[in-house]
Design a protein around this motif. Structure first.
Motif, PDB file in Angstrom:
ATOM      1  N   GLU A   1       0.818  -1.205   0.000  1.00  0.00           N
ATOM      2  CA  GLU A   1       0.000   0.000   0.000  1.00  0.00           C
ATOM      3  C   GLU A   1       0.855   1.259   0.000  1.00  0.00           C
ATOM      4  O   GLU A   1       1.983   1.262   0.476  1.00  0.00           O
ATOM      5  N   VAL A   2       0.283   2.306  -0.568  1.00  0.00           N
ATOM      6  CA  VAL A   2       0.913   3.616  -0.619  1.00  0.00           C
ATOM      7  C   VAL A   2      -0.142   4.625  -0.172  1.00  0.00           C
ATOM      8  O   VAL A   2      -1.261   4.623  -0.700  1.00  0.00           O
ATOM      9  N   ASP A   3       0.212   5.434   0.793  1.00  0.00           N
ATOM     10  CA  ASP A   3      -0.725   6.443   1.319  1.00  0.00           C
ATOM     11  C   ASP A   3      -2.075   5.821   1.678  1.00  0.00           C
ATOM     12  O   ASP A   3      -3.134   6.336   1.344  1.00  0.00           O
ATOM     13  N   GLN A   4      -2.019   4.684   2.352  1.00  0.00           N
ATOM     14  CA  GLN A   4      -3.196   3.954   2.820  1.00  0.00           C
ATOM     15  C   GLN A   4      -4.120   3.486   1.696  1.00  0.00           C
ATOM     16  O   GLN A   4      -5.292   3.216   1.904  1.00  0.00           O
ATOM     17  N   GLN A   5      -3.564   3.367   0.489  1.00  0.00           N
ATOM     18  CA  GLN A   5      -4.298   2.840  -0.660  1.00  0.00           C
ATOM     19  C   GLN A   5      -3.641   1.533  -1.098  1.00  0.00           C
ATOM     20  O   GLN A   5      -2.447   1.501  -1.376  1.00  0.00           O
ATOM     21  N   ILE A   6      -4.421   0.471  -1.153  1.00  0.00           N
ATOM     22  CA  ILE A   6      -3.883  -0.813  -1.577  1.00  0.00           C
ATOM     23  C   ILE A   6      -3.522  -0.740  -3.055  1.00  0.00           C
ATOM     24  O   ILE A   6      -4.338  -0.378  -3.889  1.00  0.00           O
ATOM     25  N   GLN A   7      -2.271  -1.103  -3.347  1.00  0.00           N
ATOM     26  CA  GLN A   7      -1.757  -1.071  -4.714  1.00  0.00           C
ATOM     27  C   GLN A   7      -1.516  -2.470  -5.278  1.00  0.00           C
ATOM     28  O   GLN A   7      -1.385  -2.640  -6.479  1.00  0.00           O
ATOM     29  N   GLY A   8      -1.412  -3.467  -4.389  1.00  0.00           N
ATOM     30  CA  GLY A   8      -1.163  -4.827  -4.841  1.00  0.00           C
ATOM     31  C   GLY A   8      -1.154  -5.808  -3.692  1.00  0.00           C
ATOM     32  O   GLY A   8      -1.259  -5.416  -2.525  1.00  0.00           O
ATOM     33  N   CYS A   9      -1.030  -7.086  -4.041  1.00  0.00           N
ATOM     34  CA  CYS A   9      -0.988  -8.122  -3.023  1.00  0.00           C
ATOM     35  C   CYS A   9      -0.302  -9.356  -3.589  1.00  0.00           C
ATOM     36  O   CYS A   9      -0.042  -9.453  -4.788  1.00  0.00           O
ATOM     37  N   GLY A  10      -0.033 -10.294  -2.731  1.00  0.00           N
ATOM     38  CA  GLY A  10       0.546 -11.568  -3.133  1.00  0.00           C
ATOM     39  C   GLY A  10       0.546 -12.522  -1.957  1.00  0.00           C
ATOM     40  O   GLY A  10       0.332 -12.114  -0.809  1.00  0.00           O
TER      41      GLY A  10
END
Length: 119
Positions: A19-28
């Motif tokens: 996450e960046v700035d409390q925004q989810i950008q990816g996962c794994g």
């Protein structure tokens, strides 16, 4: 591969979120198996974050977890991103290279490429 909450919850500790700035950008996820293997799975990254290296960071973090856990081989199944995984050090394998538990679950209809990384 679509996953439901019921699929994820029993293995929730296997997952990481980028996450960046409390925004989810990816996962794994990294699913560690008994046979000295681990499966790299559920890698998903927002397009904009992918161009900034988020996917590589996710994979490298999960591979570090694998090494710390004493895993000898990490495998993954992919239908679209084999070139990218080659750049990250994975090599093509075959279904017979998978642990027995994964061989029995392999879906021939998806025609996923098997990729392996050995430590």
């Amino acid at each position: 591969v679509p996953r439901t909450a019921e699929d994820i919850l029993p293995k929730i500790d296997d997952y990481i979120v980028y996450e960046v700035d409390q925004q989810i950008q990816g996962c794994g996820a990294l699913h560690i198996l008994r046979e000295g293997f681990a499966e790299l799975a559920a890698i998903a990254v927002e397009k904009e974050a992918a161009s900034k290296g988020a996917g590589s960071r996710i994979v490298k973090t999960l591979l570090t977890r694998a090494k710390l856990a004493g895993v000898k081989k990490v495998y993954l199944l992919t239908t679209q991103a084999s070139d990218w995984f080659l750049q990250l050090g994975f090599k093509f394998g075959s279904v017979s290279d998978l642990p027995e538990s994964a061989q029995t679950r392999y879906n021939k209809q998806r025609n996923s490429k098997v990729m392996i990384l050995e430590f």
